[in-house]
Each structure stands twice: as C-alpha cells, then as structure tokens.
Design an enzyme around this catalytic site. Structure first.
Site, PDB file in Angstrom:
ATOM      1  N   HIS A   1       0.788  -1.233   0.000  1.00  0.00           N
ATOM      2  CA  HIS A   1       0.000   0.000   0.000  1.00  0.00           C
ATOM      3  C   HIS A   1       0.816   1.278   0.000  1.00  0.00           C
ATOM      4  O   HIS A   1       0.248   2.370   0.004  1.00  0.00           O
ATOM      5  CB  HIS A   1      -0.929   0.033   1.223  1.00  0.00           C
ATOM      6  CG  HIS A   1      -2.144  -0.812   1.055  1.00  0.00           C
ATOM      7  ND1 HIS A   1      -3.324  -0.310   0.569  1.00  0.00           N
ATOM      8  CD2 HIS A   1      -2.349  -2.124   1.273  1.00  0.00           C
ATOM      9  CE1 HIS A   1      -4.211  -1.290   0.513  1.00  0.00           C
ATOM     10  NE2 HIS A   1      -3.652  -2.398   0.938  1.00  0.00           N
TER      11      HIS A   1
ATOM     12  N   LYS B   1      -8.913  14.043   4.343  1.00  0.00           N
ATOM     13  CA  LYS B   1      -8.087  12.835   4.353  1.00  0.00           C
ATOM     14  C   LYS B   1      -7.229  12.911   5.601  1.00  0.00           C
ATOM     15  O   LYS B   1      -7.236  13.934   6.284  1.00  0.00           O
ATOM     16  CB  LYS B   1      -7.211  12.774   3.099  1.00  0.00           C
ATOM     17  CG  LYS B   1      -6.435  14.087   2.854  1.00  0.00           C
ATOM     18  CD  LYS B   1      -5.660  14.087   1.544  1.00  0.00           C
ATOM     19  CE  LYS B   1      -6.498  14.193   0.301  1.00  0.00           C
ATOM     20  NZ  LYS B   1      -6.586  12.987  -0.505  1.00  0.00           N
ATOM     21  N   ARG B   2      -6.498  11.833   5.921  1.00  0.00           N
ATOM     22  CA  ARG B   2      -5.614  11.913   7.072  1.00  0.00           C
ATOM     23  C   ARG B   2      -4.604  13.043   6.899  1.00  0.00           C
ATOM     24  O   ARG B   2      -4.208  13.350   5.763  1.00  0.00           O
ATOM     25  CB  ARG B   2      -4.893  10.574   7.281  1.00  0.00           C
ATOM     26  CG  ARG B   2      -5.763   9.543   7.939  1.00  0.00           C
ATOM     27  CD  ARG B   2      -6.333   9.988   9.263  1.00  0.00           C
ATOM     28  NE  ARG B   2      -5.318   9.960  10.296  1.00  0.00           N
ATOM     29  CZ  ARG B   2      -5.078   8.926  11.078  1.00  0.00           C
ATOM     30  NH1 ARG B   2      -5.820   7.834  10.985  1.00  0.00           N
ATOM     31  NH2 ARG B   2      -4.125   8.970  11.989  1.00  0.00           N
TER      32      ARG B   2
ATOM     33  N   LYS C   1       0.754  14.387   2.000  1.00  0.00           N
ATOM     34  CA  LYS C   1      -0.514  14.766   1.369  1.00  0.00           C
ATOM     35  C   LYS C   1      -0.606  16.286   1.154  1.00  0.00           C
ATOM     36  O   LYS C   1      -1.487  16.778   0.461  1.00  0.00           O
ATOM     37  CB  LYS C   1      -1.696  14.282   2.212  1.00  0.00           C
ATOM     38  CG  LYS C   1      -1.827  12.745   2.241  1.00  0.00           C
ATOM     39  CD  LYS C   1      -2.997  12.322   3.129  1.00  0.00           C
ATOM     40  CE  LYS C   1      -3.147  10.817   3.257  1.00  0.00           C
ATOM     41  NZ  LYS C   1      -3.953  10.210   2.182  1.00  0.00           N
TER      42      LYS C   1
ATOM     43  N   THR D   1      -8.363   7.076  -2.567  1.00  0.00           N
ATOM     44  CA  THR D   1      -9.705   6.644  -2.944  1.00  0.00           C
ATOM     45  C   THR D   1     -10.712   7.772  -2.770  1.00  0.00           C
ATOM     46  O   THR D   1     -11.763   7.757  -3.405  1.00  0.00           O
ATOM     47  CB  THR D   1     -10.175   5.425  -2.111  1.00  0.00           C
ATOM     48  OG1 THR D   1      -9.919   5.672  -0.726  1.00  0.00           O
ATOM     49  CG2 THR D   1      -9.473   4.160  -2.558  1.00  0.00           C
TER      50      THR D   1
ATOM     51  N   LYS E   1     -14.258   9.126  -4.876  1.00  0.00           N
ATOM     52  CA  LYS E   1     -15.568   9.479  -4.297  1.00  0.00           C
ATOM     53  C   LYS E   1     -16.007  10.867  -4.762  1.00  0.00           C
ATOM     54  O   LYS E   1     -17.181  11.095  -5.088  1.00  0.00           O
ATOM     55  CB  LYS E   1     -15.501   9.471  -2.763  1.00  0.00           C
ATOM     56  CG  LYS E   1     -15.047   8.156  -2.136  1.00  0.00           C
ATOM     57  CD  LYS E   1     -14.706   8.352  -0.643  1.00  0.00           C
ATOM     58  CE  LYS E   1     -13.923   7.185  -0.082  1.00  0.00           C
ATOM     59  NZ  LYS E   1     -13.295   7.486   1.230  1.00  0.00           N
TER      60      LYS E   1
END
Ligand SMILES: *Cc1c(COP(=O)(O)O)cnc(C)c1O
Length: 798
Positions: free
Chosen positions: A349, A536-537, A542, A644, A648
């Site tokens: 992952h 998101k986290r 990120k 992901t 969405k």
C-alpha cells in the site's frame, strides 16, 4: 428480498415491544435504531445460514482477506439498500411517524480503521458479496475504534471512541464454536516424539483465547451474505498460571483494546506485533480446520483456500501457515511450503519507508519464538536457492527476510506468496522499478496491478441520493445495478436542462453542508462560493500545508486589493493527525488559526472562508463529499499510492485539482485533460531531484517574493494565537529543506487554482465538466477491482 410495508411494521413493532418494552412514540432514536437493526438481522440470518451451508456443500474455494483494519462506517442504510428494502423501510417509518434520518444517525460509525487502507478493506467486503464471490474478512474486534477528534483552541484533542457503548454492536454474532487458542512468548526447543517426528516443545508460553465475532456482509440485491470475522481476546478459563492477577488480566485484554492510530507509518511496539500475530494465527487455524472438514488432503489446501495479506500487518501469515501445517498436522516442509506459497498473496500500500514494517529480531524472537525459527529457516532456504540460481549476492542480501537484526515483513510476504500487487498503475510501476526492483528481477511473474476502487452504492446511491434520483431521471435506474450505464450520461453533456439540473443538485448539497457548518462551527458560508475540499488523514506527503500556503496567498492578495476579482471560496478541511505526529498537529492548529484570521476579517468581504470540520470519519465524508466543487488531491507525485477519496469526489461531480500521483492519473485518463486540473512536478521530475540532490527550498524562497511573504506569515505575527507552531512550519519548509517540495510546486498550484476560478465562472462549462466526471467514474467501482482480484489472484468461482 421481498417485504411489504405492513409486514415490516409488524416485525418492527414486535422488536420494539417485545424486546425493549417501549412504544414507538416514547422511543429515542437510539432505541429505534436498535429495534430496526434487530429486525433487519432477523431478515439476514436465513440467507447467512444458507450461504454457509451452500459453500460447504459445493466445496467452493474461499478467499480470506486478512486486514488489521476495517472501516465500514455505518451499516444500517447500506444493509437496507443491499437487501433491496430501503424504500419499504422508509415508507414504513413515514407511516409510523418516525424520522428515518435521525434513526440512521443514531448508529455509531464502525471505525476499526485509520483511513484509506481500512476503508478499502470494507469496500472489498461489500464488493465480494455483491459480485457473489466467496470472500471473507479476517480482522480484529477493537474495543475502541479510531480516536474521536475534538478541536479545542485550534488544537486536536483525542478522546476514546467507545463505539460499543453500553449496547454493543448489533450487527455481530459471537461464534463460540470457532474459538481457538494462540500461543505467544516463552521458549521453544525441538524434540523427537514417539512417532520419531520432530516436534516443538513450548516452555513458559502464554495462551490467549481467540473468540470470533461475525458481521454479515450483504450483497447488493442478490441474497448473498458473506462473513467478516473479527477476533476478540479472552483469558482462557483453565489458565496455565492458575489465577492471573488483575494486572495480568489487563495485559491480555489490552491486546484487542485499541486500534493503533497511525496511518502510513509504524512503530515497533510489542503489543502491535501481538495484535498482528493474534488475528493472523486465529484466522489461519480456523480456516485450516474448516478445510479439513471437507476430508481433502492438506497439501492441496491452496485449491480451496486463498489468504490475502492486506499490507504487511498480517504478513506473518506465510510463516504461521507453515507452522500450523507442520507442527500441528505433521506435513513435511516441501509440501507445506508448496501449499503456503500457492495460498498466500499480498498487497503493498505504500512506498514510504517509514511505513514498511521491520521488526527488531530480538523482540520478534521473544514474542514468537517458534515462528521466528521458521522464518530463519525460510530465509536460509531462500538464500541457498537464490545462490543456486546464480542470483547476484548483493541482490540476495537486499531481498532476504532477516538481515541487520531485523525481520522484513514485506519480504516475507513476497517470498512466501505467489502474488504481489500495487494499488494504482503508477504505484505498481514504482514498486517494480524502484522500491522492490530486486524482487521484480527475481520474481517478475508475481507482480501485478489492482487499482483501488470505491463502493458506488455508499458514495453515490446513499451519500448522494438527490444526485442519484436526478441520474434516474436522465438515464433510468439501470445504472444502480450496472454502474457502467453511467456512461449514458455522456449523451447529455450538451443538454442545457440536464446540466442545469445537475448544477442545482450540487447547490442543494452545498446548502446542506453550509447548514451543518453553521451549526457545528458558527461560520456562515455562501453557496455562491466554490466549495474547495481537502479531507483525508493529515500527513506531510498529502500536503495540506500547500493548500494553506495558497490560502495565505489569497489572503494577502485581498489585503492588498480588496476588490480583487475572484469567485468567493470556502476552503473545507477534515483530517485526523496521529496523536504522536507533531508536525501534523501543528498544521491542524495553523489551519484553525488561519480560519480565525480570515473568517473574522470584514475587509475580505466574505470572499475567503476557511473551515476545519472536526472528527473526520466515514459518516462525515458522506455529508461533505457530495457538496464539493473542487477535490484537492495534491500529494507530492509518487507518494500517494492510489487515493480513494479522489474517486468518491469524482463520482459525485467535483472537479479534481491534482498532481500526477496515484489514481489521479487514471482519473485524468478517464475524464480527459479538459475535465481535470493538473499541476506540479510529475514523478520523474521528483525522482530527478532525489538523484541529483539539487533541491534548495531556501533559493526558491529567496527568489520569489510571493513565496517569501506567504512563508513569512508563519513567523511574523500575521497568524494570531499560535505558539511555536508557526516557526516549526517555517523550519520544516526552509531550514529542513521542504521534504515534500511544496515550494517548487507552489507557483503551478497557484496557476491551477486561478484556472479553477476562471472555469467556475461559466456555469455551463463547469456543469459539463462535472457531468463528465460522474459519467466516467464507473471505472473506479470496487466491484470491478474485486472481479480482478478474484480472477487474477485468487482464482475464485462464483
Ligand atoms: C475514503 C476515505 C479515506 C481515504 O482518503 P484519501 O484521500 O484517499 O486518503 C480516509 N478516511 C475516510 C473516512 C474515508 O472515507
């Protein structure tokens, strides 16, 4: 299933009256939820039993998905939808005068996961049942889910997520029949028994009792119910040490007490290793037992069983499987090894080095003495075999399992299995050419890609019901069963009426979110603004901080020129930070203080608002995502394996603003260049910096006045009410050379944001882009991802 409204009302009232002794009129939403869930469970049970018996009778191959996390969120609505009775139940509630929405909100999220990884595992459970494949989950029944986040004075506070409450989990069933014991600690030596077989003898080991709780996984309108098995720990009644002390009892029950709140990083903690082994051993033991009931030879177990290792947390599985086959059932190494490799498969992952699990060999040996012996033997045989094959010595050294006093879990999963996959095209390419290139040279045939997916039922049909109804109006309802029919929407991309209707539906979703924002934060936001969302986290890679840099740039633009021509923006964040992740917590604090700064500055004329919504989780995602105009997917290229939430957002009509990372690339391939906004370095440019060591953030800072002004805002008193957080960020960006290259991507990010501003001004252009995103999002259904796993890795039949 078939159900009339009248029948439902009778069943529901029975549940409420007989089991809870309450009248409808007096019941709280929680009591109504409990009664409804129990009613539904009665409907599920016969299908669940039938499925179980059918699989035994047909001796079908079963895939078991081992994951340390499952993040399903709420189950009620998805269960009703999949049973095909959602509308009947809503009608029944109308008749009883019960508000369905308040009842559904009484369900606590099942939050046994951190973020994307756990959500994917939950999506796969839904898709396995929906596609009809026999695929069961195996995980841990944590007493507490991921912590509950509160924001106090701009800081993240973590509270326990006591998700059972006093009522427990209504969906689960305890299966005492399948209890097994798991041994840890102690010493092991080998001895020869009466039959002349070498057997391990355990001394001073501890025995844990593993108790399974099964949660039904319902397929969409197909009557199929699969199983998600979650393991809890208990103290064996006949405890070897006599009566354990309270302290000893606590030590045991702690094993399944908490979910580690780390995402994309790991700590070598003993308790975590015990958790991983506990669920893996318990799962494998019951799988082997149930296989043996079929009366087939153990050395051919791979013909009836697949075990999938979701990330490295269950990667002890090959060694544990070997151990059980040899020690408990007497198989020879060669037969056991052959069966093991053919049974196991593994998904990687991440390429982030801090997330690749490596256990200190001493710790591993003390917790799992017998498994460690077996791992040494696997390692030894691997080295010998590769040497015999003429593999280069340094390559063998790179790829072996035990080296430098560490156990490399990914190596065990690759060597001990027949398949390794990445989770998006780019990610799989990076694994092959960089992270795992030596393994790719040795075992090219094991590598494959399986791009992640999402459950369209949850994210479109349930979370965005108004859009779903609009889609029904345009292309009929066939897409609800066959998602690929969404492509029919492309025929309407120039239909002004359809575009206007879609635009209106988005505005209505924004109104719902605006009300929620006002209620929960007190901030008033206008739905004429662009809703620009990053949820998101919180993680450095990120780059939520890049988003914040751009917000500060807009702030200064408006301070310099209050009449700046721009479409108003609302920047919406949702993110939990791992409790020990200092940098991430500082970013949360700064987002909140920048929010305070801009939201209260009258001179900005409401053109800029910033909102941080606390406690981001699946049920909150379901409210936020349908209301987004812009989806921020701005990780440094190469770092986000797939993502992901990007899918969405696309499915509910947001425009993606993205780097060429993870599945963003595949989204771009589907929607076309004109219907996505891409910026920043690509993976090759990022890698060039790594090779040439030529990145200097300070030079960018000094050369670019805009960057300087924005970065200086963190330390010059612009942002009120901060302590050291501002200087920490400054140091990360300048002193520590900006590990994720924010400053290099800054200018192209600003340009991309300006493009968004321009595009949004033309409602028709925007609505067309949005419609094309929705229409092509079928590509990312997890039903198709699972179809590929089932066919190409697990070799399953329906
Ligand atoms: C989908 C989802 C994620 C994953 O988001 P990414 O942006 O892909 O990291 C995380 N948390 C929740 C609650 C989600 O629903």
């Amino acid at each position: 299933m078939e159900l009339t409204k009248e029948q439902f009302i009778r069943d529901f009232k029975d549940a409420l009256h007989e089991e809870q002794l309450i009248r409808v009129a007096d019941a709280t939403p929680t009591e109504l939820f409990q009664a409804l869930a129990r009613t539904i469970r009665k409907y599920i049970t016969p299908m669940w039993l039938k499925r179980r018996n059918q699989l035994v009778e047909d001796k079908q191959k079963i895939a078991y998905y081992f994951s340390i996390e499952f993040l399903p969120g709420r189950m009620l609505e998805t269960n009703l939808l999949n049973l095909g009775i959602l509308e009947v139940i809503k009608d029944g509630f109308d008749e009883l005068g019960i508000d369905f929405t308040s009842v559904k909100r009484a369900e606590h999220d099942m939050a046994l996961g951190n973020g994307g990884l756990g959500r994917l595992a939950a999506a796969f459970m839904d898709s396995l049942a929906t596609t009809g494949y026999p695929g069961f989950g195996n995980g841990i029944r944590y007493r507490y889910g991921l912590f509950k986040q509160k924001i106090v004075d701009g800081y993240q506070i973590e509270l326990p997520d006591d998700w059972f409450g006093s009522l427990g989990n209504v969906w689960e069933i305890r299966k005492d029949h399948d209890i097994v014991d798991v041994k840890i600690f102690g010493h092991v030596y080998l001895s020869v028994n009466e039959d002349g077989r070498v057997v391990p003898v355990y001394e001073n080991s501890k025995t844990l009792r593993a108790v399974p709780y099964d949660v039904p996984q319902i397929g969409f309108e197909n009557g199929i119910v699969n199983n998600l098995r979650l393991w809890d720990v208990e103290i064996p009644i006949e405890h070897e040490m006599g009566y354990p002390t309270i302290e000893e009892r606590r030590k045991i029950t702690d094993i399944t007490a908490i979910l580690y709140p780390d995402d994309s990083s790991y700590e070598g903690k003993e308790l975590r290793l015990i958790q991983e082994y506990f669920m893996t051993s318990a799962g494998l033991q019951t799988i082997i037992k149930s296989y043996l009931k079929q009366g087939l030879p153990l050395e051919r177990i791979h013909e009836k069983v697949s075990v999938h290792i979701n990330d490295t947390h269950p990667a002890v599985a090959p060694a544990e499987f070997l151990r059980i086959l040899m020690d408990d059932y007497g198989l020879e190494w060669a037969d056991a090894w052959n069966a093991t490799v053919k049974t196991m498969s593994y998904t990687n992952h991440t390429i982030l080095s801090e997330a690749l699990e490596k256990w200190d060999a001493e710790l591993f040996k003390s917790v799992l003495p017998r498994v460690y012996q077996i791992i040494l033997e696997i390692d030894h045989r691997y080295v010998a075999e590769m040497a015999a094959r003429g593999v280069d010595a340094s390559m063998i050294e790179h790829t072996r399992i035990v080296k430098d006093d560490q156990v490399h879990m990914a190596h065990l999963a690759i060597i001990g299995g027949h398949s390794i996959n990445g989770v998006a095209k780019l990610h799989t390419e990076l694994l092959k050419e960089d992270t795992l290139r030596d393994f790719y040279a040795i075992y090219p045939e094991k590598f494959n890609n399986k791009t992640n997916g999402i459950v369209q039922r949850r994210w479109l049909q349930i979370a965005d019901e108004p859009l779903s109804k609009e889609i029904d109006q345009v292309i009929g309802t066939g897409w609800r069963k066959d998602i690929h029919q969404l492509r029919k929407l492309l025929d309407y991309k120039d239909d002004q009426q359809v575009l206007a209707d879609f635009y209106r539906v988005k505005q209505e979703a924004k109104e719902r979110l605006a009300r929620f924002i006002a209620e929960t934060t007190g901030v008033e936001v206008s739905t004429n603004a662009i809703f620009d969302v990053q949820v998101k986290r919180l993680h450095a890679y990120k780059r939520q901080l890049l988003n914040l840099l751009h917000i500060l740039k807009l702030y200064w633009d408006l301070k310099d020129n209050p009449d700046k021509d721009m479409v108003p923006r609302v920047f919406i964040f949702g993110a939990k930070a791992a409790p020990g992740y200092h940098f991430a917590k500082s970013v949360i604090k700064l987002i909140n203080e920048v929010a305070n700064l801009v939201n209260h500055d009258e001179s900005l004329q409401g053109k800029l608002k910033v909102v941080f919504l606390e406690n981001y989780r699946v049920s909150l995602a379901e409210l936020i995502i349908p209301a987004a105009d812009v989806s921020e997917q701005i990780s440094l290229a190469s770092k986000e394996a797939s993502g992901t939430s990007n899918m969405k957002f696309m499915m509910t009509g947001a425009i993606t603003l993205a780097t060429l990372d993870g599945a963003n690339i595949e989204i771009k391939d589907e929607v076309g260049d004109e219907n996505i906004v891409i910026f920043g370095m690509d993976k090759d440019e990022v890698y060039r910096h790594y090779e040439q060591h030529d990145y200097y953030s300070r030079a960018l800072y000094e050369a670019n006045p805009t960057i300087r002004r924005v970065v200086d805002s963190f330390v010059d008193g612009t942002i009120p009410n901060v302590r050291n957080e501002g200087s920490e960020i400054y140091e990360a960006l300048i002193t520590h050379n900006d590990e994720y290259f924010l400053l290099e991507d800054f200018e192209s990010y600003v340009a991309a944001q300006e493009k968004i501003d321009q595009l949004y001004r033309d409602k028709e252009v925007w609505a067309r882009m949005s419609l094309i995103n929705i229409a092509t999002s079928d590509k990312f259904t997890s039903d198709d991802t699972i179809e590929q796993y089932a066919q190409e890795i697990w070799n399953l039949e329906r």
